[in-house]
Design a protein around this motif. Structure first.
Motif, short mmCIF file in Angstrom:
data_model
loop_
_atom_site.label_atom_id
_atom_site.label_comp_id
_atom_site.label_asym_id
_atom_site.label_seq_id
_atom_site.Cartn_x
_atom_site.Cartn_y
_atom_site.Cartn_z
N GLU A 44 7.28 8.57 17.71
CA GLU A 44 7.21 9.93 17.19
C GLU A 44 5.80 10.51 17.26
O GLU A 44 5.56 11.61 16.78
CB GLU A 44 7.70 9.96 15.75
CG GLU A 44 9.18 9.65 15.61
CD GLU A 44 9.62 9.57 14.17
OE1 GLU A 44 10.44 10.42 13.75
OE2 GLU A 44 9.16 8.67 13.45
N GLY A 45 4.87 9.75 17.86
CA GLY A 45 3.52 10.25 18.03
C GLY A 45 2.58 9.98 16.88
O GLY A 45 1.44 10.48 16.88
N LEU A 46 2.98 9.17 15.91
CA LEU A 46 2.08 8.84 14.80
C LEU A 46 1.04 7.83 15.29
O LEU A 46 1.39 6.85 15.94
CB LEU A 46 2.87 8.26 13.63
CG LEU A 46 3.96 9.16 13.04
CD1 LEU A 46 4.69 8.45 11.91
CD2 LEU A 46 3.37 10.48 12.56
N PRO A 47 -0.24 8.06 14.99
CA PRO A 47 -1.28 7.20 15.55
C PRO A 47 -1.32 5.82 14.92
O PRO A 47 -1.08 5.65 13.72
CB PRO A 47 -2.57 7.98 15.22
CG PRO A 47 -2.23 8.77 14.00
CD PRO A 47 -0.79 9.15 14.15
N ILE A 48 -1.62 4.82 15.74
CA ILE A 48 -1.84 3.45 15.27
C ILE A 48 -3.19 3.01 15.83
O ILE A 48 -3.36 2.87 17.04
CB ILE A 48 -0.74 2.49 15.74
CG1 ILE A 48 0.61 2.91 15.16
CG2 ILE A 48 -1.06 1.05 15.33
CD1 ILE A 48 1.78 2.05 15.61
N ALA A 49 -4.14 2.82 14.94
CA ALA A 49 -5.49 2.42 15.34
C ALA A 49 -5.58 0.91 15.44
O ALA A 49 -4.78 0.18 14.84
CB ALA A 49 -6.51 2.95 14.33
N PRO A 50 -6.55 0.39 16.21
CA PRO A 50 -6.68 -1.07 16.31
C PRO A 50 -7.33 -1.70 15.09
O PRO A 50 -7.18 -2.89 14.86
CB PRO A 50 -7.57 -1.24 17.55
CG PRO A 50 -8.35 0.03 17.64
CD PRO A 50 -7.45 1.11 17.13
N LEU A 51 -8.05 -0.91 14.29
CA LEU A 51 -8.75 -1.43 13.12
C LEU A 51 -8.57 -0.48 11.94
O LEU A 51 -8.55 0.74 12.13
CB LEU A 51 -10.24 -1.61 13.39
CG LEU A 51 -10.65 -2.69 14.39
CD1 LEU A 51 -12.14 -2.58 14.68
CD2 LEU A 51 -10.31 -4.07 13.87
N TYR A 52 -8.47 -1.05 10.76
CA TYR A 52 -8.36 -0.25 9.54
C TYR A 52 -9.23 -0.86 8.46
O TYR A 52 -9.37 -2.08 8.36
CB TYR A 52 -6.91 -0.21 9.03
CG TYR A 52 -5.97 0.60 9.88
CD1 TYR A 52 -5.75 1.94 9.62
CD2 TYR A 52 -5.29 0.01 10.95
CE1 TYR A 52 -4.87 2.69 10.41
CE2 TYR A 52 -4.41 0.75 11.73
CZ TYR A 52 -4.20 2.09 11.45
OH TYR A 52 -3.35 2.83 12.23
N ALA A 53 -9.80 0.02 7.64
CA ALA A 53 -10.51 -0.45 6.45
C ALA A 53 -9.50 -0.76 5.36
O ALA A 53 -8.34 -0.33 5.41
CB ALA A 53 -11.49 0.62 5.98
N GLU A 54 -9.92 -1.49 4.36
CA GLU A 54 -9.05 -1.80 3.24
C GLU A 54 -8.63 -0.51 2.54
O GLU A 54 -9.45 0.39 2.34
CB GLU A 54 -9.77 -2.71 2.24
CG GLU A 54 -8.94 -3.09 1.03
CD GLU A 54 -9.71 -3.96 0.06
OE1 GLU A 54 -9.16 -4.26 -1.01
OE2 GLU A 54 -10.85 -4.30 0.38
N ALA A 55 -7.37 -0.40 2.21
CA ALA A 55 -6.87 0.80 1.55
C ALA A 55 -7.29 0.79 0.09
O ALA A 55 -7.26 -0.24 -0.58
CB ALA A 55 -5.35 0.86 1.66
N PRO A 56 -7.69 1.94 -0.45
CA PRO A 56 -8.17 1.99 -1.83
C PRO A 56 -7.08 1.78 -2.87
O PRO A 56 -7.32 1.28 -3.95
CB PRO A 56 -8.78 3.40 -1.94
CG PRO A 56 -8.06 4.20 -0.91
CD PRO A 56 -7.78 3.25 0.23
#
Length: 437
Positions: A44-56
């Motif tokens: 559906e075109g939602l982005p998926i990044a290779p790296l993420y920071a910890e979610a708050p």
């Protein structure tokens, strides 16, 4: 005094402290390829990044872990012969299942050949409905089948019956309706309200988005379809005599679980967030009752043994994502009706995840994961926007009749890349080993 070496001592230069350090290391590893080459999107075109920071913080409402079992293990029976269907249900319950689903088709082509109350009574012979919940999958026959199940329950107020009326999914799958779809909604709601008086613990409607998934739709589309169906069913129940606050507690939300367990986890969490917002707006309990059923479209006829891997991954995603009830198909479903061995494998996959891997010990294990929290939020926002578009188009029945839903699903299906399927397009076997059905 001896001491354990710090992580940095063990890894030397390979212990980046920040996301920027990680990016620098990845860029160095990629060489001439840009960092963006690691980025991708959902269908559906939602982005998926290779790296993420910890979610708050968690973005989805957590589900409390039940005291006895982390989730309800359910099995589905569709064998046309009533006696064989009964034997399958009893074997499943003895083998670790907690509940059963009966797919009904009077012709016997796509389900158990049940055409009257006496037939369903034979199918459920020996099942104690006060202890083992039984759900129905009957399409447009839902109101009649609900009366048949009520007859089997013998007016016991403690019976755990799940009528799971869902004419909208039947309409979406068939593309046509025997008579106006609005008439089916009215008949289903009137039947449900009548039976709710006798069976206070019963579940009345199933708001399912799985038909969208099986047709190739995306996660947000699936949730939006289920949410719009829930609204249509709630309105029908209100017209039939229930209060809006009561209706949401009588509707079960149903979604597909697929082999990509990160997608499944985020989708189920997003569905809970959408449901919570919708129910709160209607003055109802914001906690959804969520059913997760393994995807049919992911199963292969070639090298069917590899379906066990996909089904186990789907079960993992469904459990971690917070499914209250989890139904896994059989690894031979793409070929025919399952043998006792295939049904046992399906049950045991869940039992191992539940009782040996202890997947359900933690409520919402994905909470705080940057990837899962971000994807949850993206799917929830996209689903809410699509739900609003369906309502703006006149509601789910109108959106189906006008082709609004079908066009959106077709666009998403066309955008999907060619999948890599183990045993088919990736690592096909040199020799196909047949399976028994």
């Amino acid at each position: 005094m001896a001491h354990a070496p710090a992580f940095a001592e063990l890894t030397g230069d390979f212990a980046p402290a920040t996301e920027a350090d990680w990016r620098a290391l990845v860029t160095k590893t990629l060489g001439d390829a840009p960092f963006s080459s690691l980025e991708k999107t959902t269908a559906e075109g939602l982005p998926i990044a290779p790296l993420y920071a910890e979610a708050p913080r968690p973005l989805a409402p957590a589900r409390a872990v039940p005291a006895d079992r982390a989730w309800e293990l359910a099995t589905l029976t569709a064998h046309p012969d009533a006696a064989r269907a009964n034997a399958e249900i009893l074997a499943d319950l003895r083998g670790g299942a907690a509940s059963a689903i009966v797919r009904i088709d009077p012709t016997g082509k796509a389900g158990v050949a049940v055409g009257a109350a006496a037939d369903l009574v034979r199918v459920l012979d020996g099942v104690i409905l006060e202890f083992a919940p039984v759900a129905l999958e009957a399409g447009f026959l839902g109101p009649a089948a609900a009366d048949w199940l009520a007859a089997a329950a013998k007016a016991s107020p403690a019976a755990l019956v799940r009528f799971h009326l869902d004419p909208l999914s039947a309409y979406a799958e068939a593309g046509v309706s025997p008579g106006p779809i609005e008439a089916h909604l009215i008949a289903a709601a009137n039947t449900a309200v009548r039976l709710a008086e006798t069976y206070p613990q019963g579940q009345l409607f199933l708001a399912s988005g799985r038909v969208v998934h099986e047709a190739g739709g995306g996660e947000a589309q699936e949730i939006a379809f289920a949410a719009a169906s829930a609204v249509a069913y709630a309105k029908a129940l209100v017209r039939a005599g229930l209060s809006m606050a009561e209706t949401f507690g009588k509707i079960t939300l149903s979604l597909a679980a697929e082999a990509d367990y990160f997608i499944t986890i985020a989708k189920l969490r997003a569905a809970r967030a959408v449901w919570a917002r919708l129910a709160a707006a209607c003055g109802a309990n914001p906690t959804a009752r969520l059913e997760a059923r393994s995807s049919r479209r992911m199963l292969t006829a070639k090298d069917a043994w590899t379906n066990m891997i996909r089904l186990t991954a789907a079960g993992f995603g469904a459990a971690v994502g917070g499914g209250d009830t989890v139904i896994l198909g059989n690894f031979t479903d793409a070929l025919g009706l399952p043998t006792e061995f295939a049904r046992r494998q399906s049950r045991n996959s869940q039992l191992v995840l539940m009782e040996e891997a202890h997947i359900g010990r933690v409520a919402d294990p994905g909470a705080g994961s940057g990837y899962i929290e971000t994807l949850t939020d993206e799917i929830a926002r996209a689903a809410w926007a699509q739900f609003q578009a369906i309502e703006a188009a006149g509601g789910i029945a109108t959106a189906l009749s006008s082709g609004h839903i079908a066009r959106g699903v077709a666009d998403t299906r066309a955008a999907r890349p060619e999948p890599k399927v183990i045993g088919v397009t990736a690592f096909p076997p040199a020799k196909d080993t047949p399976v028994e059905v």
